[in-house]
Motif scaffolding. Structure first.
Motif, mmCIF file in Angstrom:
data_model
loop_
_atom_site.group_PDB
_atom_site.id
_atom_site.type_symbol
_atom_site.label_atom_id
_atom_site.label_comp_id
_atom_site.label_asym_id
_atom_site.label_seq_id
_atom_site.Cartn_x
_atom_site.Cartn_y
_atom_site.Cartn_z
ATOM 1 N N HIS A 38 -6.588 5.256 5.670
ATOM 2 C CA HIS A 38 -6.128 5.116 7.021
ATOM 3 C C HIS A 38 -7.034 6.042 8.107
ATOM 4 C CE1 HIS A 38 -1.754 3.951 5.557
ATOM 5 N NE2 HIS A 38 -2.756 2.947 5.155
ATOM 6 N N ARG A 39 -7.442 7.196 7.742
ATOM 7 C CA ARG A 39 -8.067 7.979 8.821
ATOM 8 C C ARG A 39 -9.473 7.491 8.890
ATOM 9 N NH1 ARG A 39 -9.494 13.722 6.572
ATOM 10 N NH2 ARG A 39 -10.957 12.047 5.207
ATOM 11 N N ALA A 40 -10.224 7.084 7.651
ATOM 12 C CA ALA A 40 -11.583 6.400 7.712
ATOM 13 C C ALA A 40 -11.610 5.031 8.565
ATOM 14 C CB ALA A 40 -12.009 6.250 6.275
ATOM 15 N N THR A 41 -10.619 4.461 8.478
ATOM 16 C CA THR A 41 -10.666 3.333 9.197
ATOM 17 C C THR A 41 -9.882 2.945 10.674
ATOM 18 O OG1 THR A 41 -8.712 2.198 8.000
ATOM 19 C CG2 THR A 41 -10.723 1.890 7.148
ATOM 20 N N PHE A 42 -9.388 4.255 10.962
ATOM 21 C CA PHE A 42 -8.442 4.290 12.063
ATOM 22 C C PHE A 42 -9.147 4.050 13.451
ATOM 23 C CE2 PHE A 42 -6.665 6.832 15.541
ATOM 24 C CZ PHE A 42 -5.221 6.343 15.707
ATOM 25 N N PRO A 80 -1.312 -2.763 14.942
ATOM 26 C CA PRO A 80 -2.295 -2.558 13.912
ATOM 27 C C PRO A 80 -3.255 -1.696 14.378
ATOM 28 C CG PRO A 80 -2.349 -4.757 14.833
ATOM 29 C CD PRO A 80 -1.234 -4.181 15.602
ATOM 30 N N CYS A 81 -3.659 -0.619 13.287
ATOM 31 C CA CYS A 81 -4.864 0.196 13.897
ATOM 32 C C CYS A 81 -5.644 0.703 13.018
ATOM 33 C CB CYS A 81 -4.274 1.544 14.638
ATOM 34 S SG CYS A 81 -2.947 2.466 13.482
ATOM 35 N N CYS A 82 -5.388 0.387 11.674
ATOM 36 C CA CYS A 82 -6.381 0.695 10.470
ATOM 37 C C CYS A 82 -6.280 -0.257 9.275
ATOM 38 C CB CYS A 82 -5.903 2.045 10.037
ATOM 39 S SG CYS A 82 -4.312 2.310 9.286
ATOM 40 N N LEU A 83 -7.001 -0.296 8.297
ATOM 41 C CA LEU A 83 -6.996 -1.053 7.094
ATOM 42 C C LEU A 83 -5.622 -0.492 6.315
ATOM 43 C CD1 LEU A 83 -8.287 -3.228 5.218
ATOM 44 C CD2 LEU A 83 -9.212 -1.343 4.214
ATOM 45 N N THR A 84 -4.675 -1.442 5.932
ATOM 46 C CA THR A 84 -3.624 -1.287 5.279
ATOM 47 C C THR A 84 -3.526 -2.042 3.833
ATOM 48 O OG1 THR A 84 -2.345 -2.809 6.535
ATOM 49 C CG2 THR A 84 -2.114 -0.363 7.053
ATOM 50 N N HIS A 85 -2.898 -1.345 2.935
ATOM 51 C CA HIS A 85 -2.760 -2.186 1.608
ATOM 52 C C HIS A 85 -1.688 -3.386 1.558
ATOM 53 C CE1 HIS A 85 -1.430 -2.708 -2.547
ATOM 54 N NE2 HIS A 85 -2.598 -2.415 -2.954
ATOM 55 N N ASN A 86 -0.478 -2.939 2.205
ATOM 56 C CA ASN A 86 0.605 -3.913 2.593
ATOM 57 C C ASN A 86 1.503 -4.047 1.320
ATOM 58 O OD1 ASN A 86 -0.069 -4.044 5.152
ATOM 59 N ND2 ASN A 86 -1.301 -5.777 5.223
ATOM 60 N N CYS A 114 -3.891 -6.944 1.694
ATOM 61 C CA CYS A 114 -4.542 -6.040 2.424
ATOM 62 C C CYS A 114 -4.967 -6.619 3.729
ATOM 63 C CB CYS A 114 -5.511 -5.252 1.943
ATOM 64 S SG CYS A 114 -6.986 -6.136 1.703
ATOM 65 N N SER A 115 -4.785 -5.842 4.939
ATOM 66 C CA SER A 115 -5.178 -6.527 6.214
ATOM 67 C C SER A 115 -5.284 -5.267 7.219
ATOM 68 C CB SER A 115 -4.360 -7.450 6.695
ATOM 69 O OG SER A 115 -3.256 -7.117 6.982
ATOM 70 N N TRP A 116 -5.669 -5.661 8.208
ATOM 71 C CA TRP A 116 -5.580 -4.811 9.562
ATOM 72 C C TRP A 116 -4.099 -4.518 10.019
ATOM 73 C CZ3 TRP A 116 -9.421 -1.885 10.376
ATOM 74 C CH2 TRP A 116 -9.444 -0.749 11.481
ATOM 75 N N GLY A 117 -3.468 -3.196 9.734
ATOM 76 C CA GLY A 117 -2.197 -3.415 10.192
ATOM 77 C C GLY A 117 -1.516 -1.669 10.727
ATOM 78 N N ASP A 118 -0.366 -1.449 10.291
ATOM 79 C CA ASP A 118 0.385 -0.320 10.885
ATOM 80 C C ASP A 118 0.420 0.673 9.667
ATOM 81 O OD1 ASP A 118 2.132 1.755 11.409
ATOM 82 O OD2 ASP A 118 3.413 0.629 12.949
ATOM 83 N N PRO A 119 -0.214 1.971 9.778
ATOM 84 C CA PRO A 119 0.015 2.690 8.555
ATOM 85 C C PRO A 119 1.508 3.146 8.094
ATOM 86 C CG PRO A 119 -0.875 3.991 10.364
ATOM 87 C CD PRO A 119 -1.023 2.394 10.723
ATOM 88 N N ALA A 120 2.222 2.941 9.136
ATOM 89 C CA ALA A 120 3.757 3.606 8.785
ATOM 90 C C ALA A 120 4.351 2.626 7.682
ATOM 91 C CB ALA A 120 4.693 3.546 9.960
ATOM 92 N N PHE A 121 3.778 1.217 7.649
ATOM 93 C CA PHE A 121 4.124 0.307 6.697
ATOM 94 C C PHE A 121 3.943 0.667 5.579
ATOM 95 C CE2 PHE A 121 3.782 -3.841 4.661
ATOM 96 C CZ PHE A 121 5.332 -4.070 4.392
ATOM 97 N N ASP A 122 2.646 1.093 5.040
ATOM 98 C CA ASP A 122 2.082 1.548 3.773
ATOM 99 C C ASP A 122 2.891 2.504 3.273
ATOM 100 O OD1 ASP A 122 0.071 -0.249 3.241
ATOM 101 O OD2 ASP A 122 -1.440 0.826 3.660
#
Length: 412
Positions: free
Chosen positions: A142-146, A215-221, A250-258
């Motif tokens: 999440h940090r690397a793609t934020f 959405p702010c980073c890459l998420t697994h979902n 996976c997509s661009w999403g909200d890290p809190a969901f992961d």
């Protein structure tokens, strides 16, 4: 779809795709591991004990995401184009081949790893080292793609001949009740839908989650424990303890969901071990669980602390991040109940307990932090005080917000 894979033709397909030689194919064999209704999975063993997992997407009616394999292939391409992401070992791609027309994906099978869910259920042991590795790896991704637009734009790439207008918002309620449900769901299971419609606070919390989704980073979902692998020698390793697999959603999403999905998966181990009886109150059932929450709490706390220690800036971006994690965990539990009803056709007392707990997570997230992690939200945030305001104003809930496109009329 022209080609339908089976154990009889999978070796020939791999040979045609250049993934094995004719000599290897002769000495290979295939078996059918766990196969879902959505995908056909074939495990192929080549000489040298190399294993390949061959997956083919089935044609499922009303599939909301008919190109899931494309997402995993796109993730693979992302790691190839931006090698800095490939350095996150837990997220390293295993994909070796993808054919869009036949909807076939081939990836390496990690024979030295096993599912974390199976490890927990078999050993009833929840090592902090594993939880810490998960939190650190997820936080690193999440940090690397934020807030990196080049990654966001790459993940917006659509399959050939398709369009993507926006990324999927996972903060969705159960949706409207259609007449068809009465023929597909047993009468006793309809109680779930009745309960879900009864509480405006529940709907308001989900509406707020959807409205605040950014959405702010890459998420697994789909970070359930079944999609986390642990190395068989994890106690002796300093790195590569865990691997995250099945990046189909996976997509661009909200890290809190992961993170919320992971928390929900841990909580499910506890909730599904409850001693449930109509004569017992919910509080009594929770205390009589075969896997007590107190046994899982240290790993849950280690998970979120390791995550925030790796990615503390998320607290500056979202001061209420911990509460959003708790709310997403509740939402995931609700959808887990719905999936159980769809596949197993029942809603029992155990599901009722899960519903009540999910309702609490969604409607009272601040109080629920103490229940889930064993310490209060302020105690967690004190460790990262420079990134967050510890006393932020309470948000006013909007009970009338429109939050998904299928508007449901109460009472129908």
């Amino acid at each position: 779809m022209v080609l339908s894979l089976s154990s009889h033709n999978v070796i020939h397909y791999l040979h045609q795709a250049g993934l094995c030689s004719s000599e290897e194919g002769t000495n290979s064999y295939s078996e059918l591991p766990q196969t879902s209704q959505k995908n056909l999975n074939l495990l192929v063993t080549l000489p040298g004990n190399q294993k390949l997992l061959v997956k083919q997407e089935r044609c499922v009616d009303n599939n909301e995401n008919p190109h899931e394999f494309w997402n995993e292939w796109l993730f693979h391409q992302l790691l190839q184009q931006f090698p800095v992401l490939g350095n996150i070992s837990a997220a390293a791609s295993l994909v070796v081949h993808f054919e869009q027309e036949e909807s076939i994906l081939v990836r390496h099978y990690l024979k030295e790893y096993f599912e974390l869910a199976s490890f927990y259920q078999k050993n009833l042991h929840f090592p902090k080292a594993i939880a810490s590795a998960i939190g650190t790896s997820l936080g690193s991704l999440h940090r690397a793609t934020f807030n990196r637009p080049e990654y966001r734009d790459f993940m917006a790439t659509a399959p050939e001949g398709q369009f993507r207008y926006q990324f999927y918002n996972p903060a969705q309620g159960i949706g409207s009740i259609e007449p068809e449900i009465f023929g597909n769901v047993p009468t006793e299971a309809l109680e779930f839908y009745t309960l879900y419609q009864r509480y405006e606070s529940l709907e308001a919390a989900i509406a707020e989650l959807a409205y605040e989704w950014n959405p702010c980073c890459l998420t697994h979902n789909d970070l359930k424990l079944e999609n986390v692998l642990v190395h068989s020698r994890w106690e002796k390793l300093d790195n590569c303890l865990i691997r995250l697999i099945d990046w189909e959603a996976c997509s661009w999403g909200d890290p809190a969901f992961d993170l919320g999905t992971l928390v929900a998966s841990y909580l499910t181990l506890w909730l599904e071990s409850l001693v449930v009886d109509p004569t017992l109150e919910l509080e009594e059932s929770l205390l009589l669980a075969a896997i007590p929450l107190e046994v899982i709490q240290p790993s849950l706390l280690t998970l979120i602390i390791a995550y925030l220690d790796t990615f503390p800036v998320i607290l500056e971006y979202r001061c209420e991040f911990v509460q959003r994690v708790i709310q997403f965990a509740g939402l995931v539990l609700l959808h887990r109940i719905k999936e159980k009803i769809n596949f197993h056709k029942y809603f029992d007392n155990s599901s009722l307990c899960m519903f009540k707990f999910a309702q609490s997570l969604l409607s009272r997230p601040q109080e629920s932090v103490l229940t889930v992690f064993g310490i209060t939200e302020s105690e967690i945030l004190k460790l990262f005080a420079k990134f967050v305001q510890l006393h932020y104003p309470k948000k006013q809930k909007n009970l009338l917000r429109l939050y998904y496109n299928k508007t449901r009329l109460r009472g129908c």
